[in-house]
Design a protein around this motif. Structure first.
Motif, mmCIF file in Angstrom:
data_model
loop_
_atom_site.group_PDB
_atom_site.id
_atom_site.type_symbol
_atom_site.label_atom_id
_atom_site.label_comp_id
_atom_site.label_asym_id
_atom_site.label_seq_id
_atom_site.Cartn_x
_atom_site.Cartn_y
_atom_site.Cartn_z
ATOM 1 N N ASP A 7 0.745 -1.201 -0.095
ATOM 2 C CA ASP A 7 0.024 -0.027 0.040
ATOM 3 C C ASP A 7 0.929 1.144 0.070
ATOM 4 O O ASP A 7 0.667 2.016 -0.587
ATOM 5 N N ASN A 66 2.322 1.818 -3.484
ATOM 6 C CA ASN A 66 1.247 2.363 -4.287
ATOM 7 C C ASN A 66 1.052 3.719 -4.098
ATOM 8 O O ASN A 66 0.952 4.251 -5.191
ATOM 9 N N ILE A 67 0.931 3.999 -2.955
ATOM 10 C CA ILE A 67 0.814 5.561 -2.490
ATOM 11 C C ILE A 67 1.782 6.545 -3.166
ATOM 12 O O ILE A 67 1.485 7.567 -3.691
ATOM 13 N N ALA A 85 3.785 5.603 -5.470
ATOM 14 C CA ALA A 85 4.252 5.503 -7.066
ATOM 15 C C ALA A 85 2.980 6.407 -7.641
ATOM 16 O O ALA A 85 3.201 7.132 -8.503
ATOM 17 N N GLU A 86 1.917 6.757 -6.783
ATOM 18 C CA GLU A 86 0.761 7.424 -7.508
ATOM 19 C C GLU A 86 1.233 8.829 -7.228
ATOM 20 O O GLU A 86 0.810 9.497 -8.012
ATOM 21 N N GLY A 87 1.740 9.302 -6.256
ATOM 22 C CA GLY A 87 2.082 10.587 -6.002
ATOM 23 C C GLY A 87 3.298 11.206 -6.820
ATOM 24 O O GLY A 87 3.316 12.121 -7.231
ATOM 25 N N GLY A 108 3.841 9.867 -9.593
ATOM 26 C CA GLY A 108 3.272 9.758 -11.063
ATOM 27 C C GLY A 108 3.931 8.682 -11.970
ATOM 28 O O GLY A 108 3.520 8.827 -13.395
ATOM 29 N N GLN A 109 4.648 7.625 -11.499
ATOM 30 C CA GLN A 109 5.389 6.715 -12.086
ATOM 31 C C GLN A 109 5.160 5.355 -11.446
ATOM 32 O O GLN A 109 5.034 5.361 -10.220
ATOM 33 N N GLU A 110 5.107 4.364 -12.127
ATOM 34 C CA GLU A 110 5.001 3.178 -11.581
ATOM 35 C C GLU A 110 6.736 2.461 -11.093
ATOM 36 O O GLU A 110 7.501 2.726 -11.558
#
Length: 202
Positions: A59, A62-63, A65-67, A69-71
């Protein structure tokens, strides 16, 4: 920008531990526990080998990566387990994180990243690199002046990186000295050898 992202990642990890998403690890009894290590663009996270901790780490990743903007490239990531973790638990954790495991941390900055009580097998590679260099020099039939320059400028400098990270065992230092002296004295049994210490500190 990179430092700001790293600081945010560290804050996410700290918040995750506070709410019990995953738990830091005490590597040595009665010592401060550890949750993560950062060096340049490399990160190492420590947690219990449980499904709950794996979900917590997932989790947070994932947070982040979302912040950002890249995986996160899971193919370039890996998991390293303690010796007591069961095979079934490993499968569950790897499936949860979508990261494969491997034996040991491998090499980092040219040195083995994991070791046990004996450090000698790790530093064997340092000695091997020095010996390989000297074998190449021996094939060039250099005179003594050039040999001395190579020994002082290269052979005696090559262990410096390892010695800056770890305290080399005396036995390893003596083995390196022995290899260098053997190269110097090769085919020079009737000529006075290299004088003075080699400069390898114990």
């Amino acid at each position: 920008m990179f430092l700001l992202c790293t600081e945010r990642f560290s804050a996410l990890i700290q918040n995750g531990m506070k709410r019990g998403a995953f738990h830091e690890v005490r590597v040595v009894p009665n010592r401060m526990p550890i949750s993560h290590l950062f060096f340049a663009d490399d990160s190492v996270l420590f947690c219990d080998a449980t499904l709950n901790d794996a979900q917590g780490v997932r989790d947070i990743l994932n947070i982040y990566a979302e912040g950002l903007g890249q995986e996160i490239n899971m193919a370039k990531s890996s998991i390293y387990y303690g010796s007591k973790v069961k095979k079934w638990d490993k499968k569950i954790i790897e499936r949860t994180l979508n990261i494969q495991s491997k034996v040991g941390f491998g090499k980092y900055l040219g040195l083995q990243a994991d070791f046990g009580h004996s450090k000698k097998p790790i530093f064997k590679d340092v000695r091997k690199r020095i010996e390989t260099k000297m074998v190449g020099w021996a094939e060039q039939f250099l005179n003594q002046a050039r040999k001395e320059v190579l020994i002082k400028a290269m052979a005696m400098v090559m262990p410096n990186h390892a010695m800056g990270c770890f305290k080399l065992p005396i036995r390893v230092c003596k083995d390196i000295e022995k290899s260098i002296r053997s190269y110097w004295w090769r085919e020079m049994s009737t000529v006075r050898g290299f004088n003075g210490p080699l400069g390898i500190a114990y």
